[in-house]
Design a protein around this motif. Structure first.
Motif, PDB file in Angstrom:
ATOM      1  N   SER A 244       0.828  -1.215   0.000  1.00  0.00           N
ATOM      2  CA  SER A 244       0.000   0.000   0.000  1.00  0.00           C
ATOM      3  C   SER A 244       0.860   1.261   0.000  1.00  0.00           C
ATOM      4  N   SER A 245       2.025   1.217   0.638  1.00  0.00           N
ATOM      5  CA  SER A 245       2.905   2.392   0.632  1.00  0.00           C
ATOM      6  C   SER A 245       3.438   2.674  -0.775  1.00  0.00           C
ATOM      7  N   GLU A 246       3.720   1.616  -1.539  1.00  0.00           N
ATOM      8  CA  GLU A 246       4.167   1.798  -2.927  1.00  0.00           C
ATOM      9  C   GLU A 246       3.040   2.401  -3.774  1.00  0.00           C
ATOM     10  N   LEU A 247       1.841   1.895  -3.569  1.00  0.00           N
ATOM     11  CA  LEU A 247       0.695   2.411  -4.324  1.00  0.00           C
ATOM     12  C   LEU A 247       0.428   3.870  -3.964  1.00  0.00           C
ATOM     13  N   GLN A 248       0.609   4.215  -2.699  1.00  0.00           N
ATOM     14  CA  GLN A 248       0.431   5.606  -2.260  1.00  0.00           C
ATOM     15  C   GLN A 248       1.438   6.517  -2.952  1.00  0.00           C
ATOM     16  N   ARG A 249       2.669   6.054  -3.102  1.00  0.00           N
ATOM     17  CA  ARG A 249       3.681   6.861  -3.805  1.00  0.00           C
ATOM     18  C   ARG A 249       3.359   7.004  -5.290  1.00  0.00           C
ATOM     19  N   LYS A 250       2.774   5.962  -5.898  1.00  0.00           N
ATOM     20  CA  LYS A 250       2.427   6.029  -7.314  1.00  0.00           C
ATOM     21  C   LYS A 250       1.213   6.929  -7.568  1.00  0.00           C
ATOM     22  N   ILE A 251       0.347   7.083  -6.548  1.00  0.00           N
ATOM     23  CA  ILE A 251      -0.861   7.898  -6.688  1.00  0.00           C
ATOM     24  C   ILE A 251      -0.879   8.910  -5.537  1.00  0.00           C
ATOM     25  N   PRO A 252       0.013   9.898  -5.556  1.00  0.00           N
ATOM     26  CA  PRO A 252       0.136  10.806  -4.408  1.00  0.00           C
ATOM     27  C   PRO A 252      -1.075  11.712  -4.184  1.00  0.00           C
ATOM     28  N   ASP A 253      -1.899  11.925  -5.205  1.00  0.00           N
ATOM     29  CA  ASP A 253      -3.074  12.785  -5.035  1.00  0.00           C
ATOM     30  C   ASP A 253      -4.184  12.122  -4.227  1.00  0.00           C
ATOM     31  N   ALA A 254      -4.126  10.812  -4.087  1.00  0.00           N
ATOM     32  CA  ALA A 254      -5.163  10.079  -3.355  1.00  0.00           C
ATOM     33  C   ALA A 254      -4.761   9.955  -1.887  1.00  0.00           C
ATOM     34  N   SER A 255      -5.726  10.090  -1.015  1.00  0.00           N
ATOM     35  CA  SER A 255      -5.437   9.907   0.412  1.00  0.00           C
ATOM     36  C   SER A 255      -5.283   8.417   0.708  1.00  0.00           C
ATOM     37  N   ARG A 256      -4.537   8.111   1.731  1.00  0.00           N
ATOM     38  CA  ARG A 256      -4.324   6.722   2.135  1.00  0.00           C
ATOM     39  C   ARG A 256      -5.668   6.050   2.437  1.00  0.00           C
TER      40      ARG A 256
ATOM     41  N   VAL B 233      -8.713   6.722   1.211  1.00  0.00           N
ATOM     42  CA  VAL B 233      -9.471   6.431  -0.004  1.00  0.00           C
ATOM     43  C   VAL B 233      -8.851   5.246  -0.741  1.00  0.00           C
ATOM     44  N   LEU B 234      -7.536   5.196  -0.824  1.00  0.00           N
ATOM     45  CA  LEU B 234      -6.887   4.061  -1.484  1.00  0.00           C
ATOM     46  C   LEU B 234      -7.228   2.756  -0.769  1.00  0.00           C
ATOM     47  N   ASN B 235      -7.200   2.775   0.553  1.00  0.00           N
ATOM     48  CA  ASN B 235      -7.520   1.559   1.305  1.00  0.00           C
ATOM     49  C   ASN B 235      -8.970   1.133   1.093  1.00  0.00           C
ATOM     50  N   ILE B 236      -9.882   2.088   1.037  1.00  0.00           N
ATOM     51  CA  ILE B 236     -11.287   1.771   0.779  1.00  0.00           C
ATOM     52  C   ILE B 236     -11.433   1.143  -0.605  1.00  0.00           C
ATOM     53  N   GLN B 237     -10.789   1.753  -1.594  1.00  0.00           N
ATOM     54  CA  GLN B 237     -10.924   1.241  -2.955  1.00  0.00           C
ATOM     55  C   GLN B 237     -10.222  -0.105  -3.118  1.00  0.00           C
ATOM     56  N   LEU B 238      -9.106  -0.318  -2.434  1.00  0.00           N
ATOM     57  CA  LEU B 238      -8.456  -1.630  -2.455  1.00  0.00           C
ATOM     58  C   LEU B 238      -9.366  -2.689  -1.836  1.00  0.00           C
ATOM     59  N   LYS B 239     -10.030  -2.331  -0.750  1.00  0.00           N
ATOM     60  CA  LYS B 239     -10.950  -3.264  -0.103  1.00  0.00           C
ATOM     61  C   LYS B 239     -12.108  -3.616  -1.039  1.00  0.00           C
ATOM     62  N   GLU B 240     -12.636  -2.617  -1.753  1.00  0.00           N
ATOM     63  CA  GLU B 240     -13.721  -2.873  -2.702  1.00  0.00           C
ATOM     64  C   GLU B 240     -13.251  -3.772  -3.841  1.00  0.00           C
ATOM     65  N   LEU B 241     -12.043  -3.526  -4.347  1.00  0.00           N
ATOM     66  CA  LEU B 241     -11.490  -4.385  -5.402  1.00  0.00           C
ATOM     67  C   LEU B 241     -11.317  -5.813  -4.901  1.00  0.00           C
ATOM     68  N   GLU B 242     -10.948  -5.945  -3.645  1.00  0.00           N
ATOM     69  CA  GLU B 242     -10.816  -7.272  -3.034  1.00  0.00           C
ATOM     70  C   GLU B 242     -12.201  -7.937  -2.917  1.00  0.00           C
ATOM     71  N   GLN B 243     -13.199  -7.178  -2.488  1.00  0.00           N
ATOM     72  CA  GLN B 243     -14.561  -7.721  -2.372  1.00  0.00           C
ATOM     73  C   GLN B 243     -15.120  -8.153  -3.722  1.00  0.00           C
ATOM     74  N   HIS B 244     -14.716  -7.454  -4.779  1.00  0.00           N
ATOM     75  CA  HIS B 244     -15.177  -7.790  -6.119  1.00  0.00           C
ATOM     76  C   HIS B 244     -14.292  -8.847  -6.784  1.00  0.00           C
ATOM     77  N   GLU B 245     -13.370  -9.421  -6.014  1.00  0.00           N
ATOM     78  CA  GLU B 245     -12.518 -10.534  -6.441  1.00  0.00           C
ATOM     79  C   GLU B 245     -11.576 -10.188  -7.586  1.00  0.00           C
ATOM     80  N   LEU B 246     -11.185  -8.913  -7.667  1.00  0.00           N
ATOM     81  CA  LEU B 246     -10.214  -8.487  -8.673  1.00  0.00           C
ATOM     82  C   LEU B 246      -8.801  -8.469  -8.094  1.00  0.00           C
ATOM     83  N   VAL B 247      -8.710  -8.292  -6.776  1.00  0.00           N
ATOM     84  CA  VAL B 247      -7.439  -8.178  -6.076  1.00  0.00           C
ATOM     85  C   VAL B 247      -7.466  -9.129  -4.886  1.00  0.00           C
ATOM     86  N   SER B 248      -6.328  -9.732  -4.596  1.00  0.00           N
ATOM     87  CA  SER B 248      -6.217 -10.521  -3.367  1.00  0.00           C
ATOM     88  C   SER B 248      -5.208  -9.840  -2.454  1.00  0.00           C
ATOM     89  N   LYS B 249      -5.396 -10.030  -1.179  1.00  0.00           N
ATOM     90  CA  LYS B 249      -4.579  -9.374  -0.166  1.00  0.00           C
ATOM     91  C   LYS B 249      -3.922 -10.462   0.678  1.00  0.00           C
TER      92      LYS B 249
END
Length: 126
Positions: free
Chosen positions: A40-52, A54-70
């Motif tokens: 998540s820290s790498e992703l935060q550096r790649k998308i600095p305009d997004a708050s940590r 919001v990124l965590n919320i969207q990562l969780k949603e992607l995980e719930q939709h089975e696009l991403v695994s954690k």
């Protein structure tokens, strides 16, 4: 708990895609995870305009939709890595095609986005 104001409308593929990919950073998250940025820290550096948050919320949603695994590693400090599922990997060619289309039409899209909104004729008469 969050309660939807507008009921889900999942009548066609576009509705489904919109529900799964709606979010300012989701497409970028999928793209960067595919490129190997898994923490998540790498992703935060790649998308600095997004708050940590919001990124965590969207990562969780992607995980719930089975696009991403954690994967959570049991160590101190805790380590979390994200990866695309096989299902998530099927989106990469589509995201790539959209990115290429955006690159090919960059000037036109930039002008359209930056164009001042037109004043409604009814409002201008008042």
């Amino acid at each position: 708990m969050y309660e939807r104001k507008i009921p889900l409308n999942l009548n066609c593929g576009l509705d489904l895609i919109g529900e799964v990919l709606y979010g300012k950073w989701k497409i970028r998250l999928l793209w960067f995870i595919n490129q190997g940025f898994q923490r998540s820290s790498e992703l935060q550096r790649k998308i600095p305009d997004a708050s940590r948050r919001v990124l965590n919320i969207q990562l969780k949603e992607l995980e719930q939709h089975e696009l991403v695994s954690k994967i959570i590693y049991a160590q101190m400090p805790p380590k979390v890595e994200y990866s695309l599922t096989d299902f998530g990997k099927t989106l990469i060619p589509i995201i790539s095609a959209l990115g290429n289309w955006g690159d090919q039409n960059e000037d036109r899209l930039r002008k359209a986005i930056l164009k001042q909104p037109l004043v409604d004729s009814d409002e201008s008469e008042e």
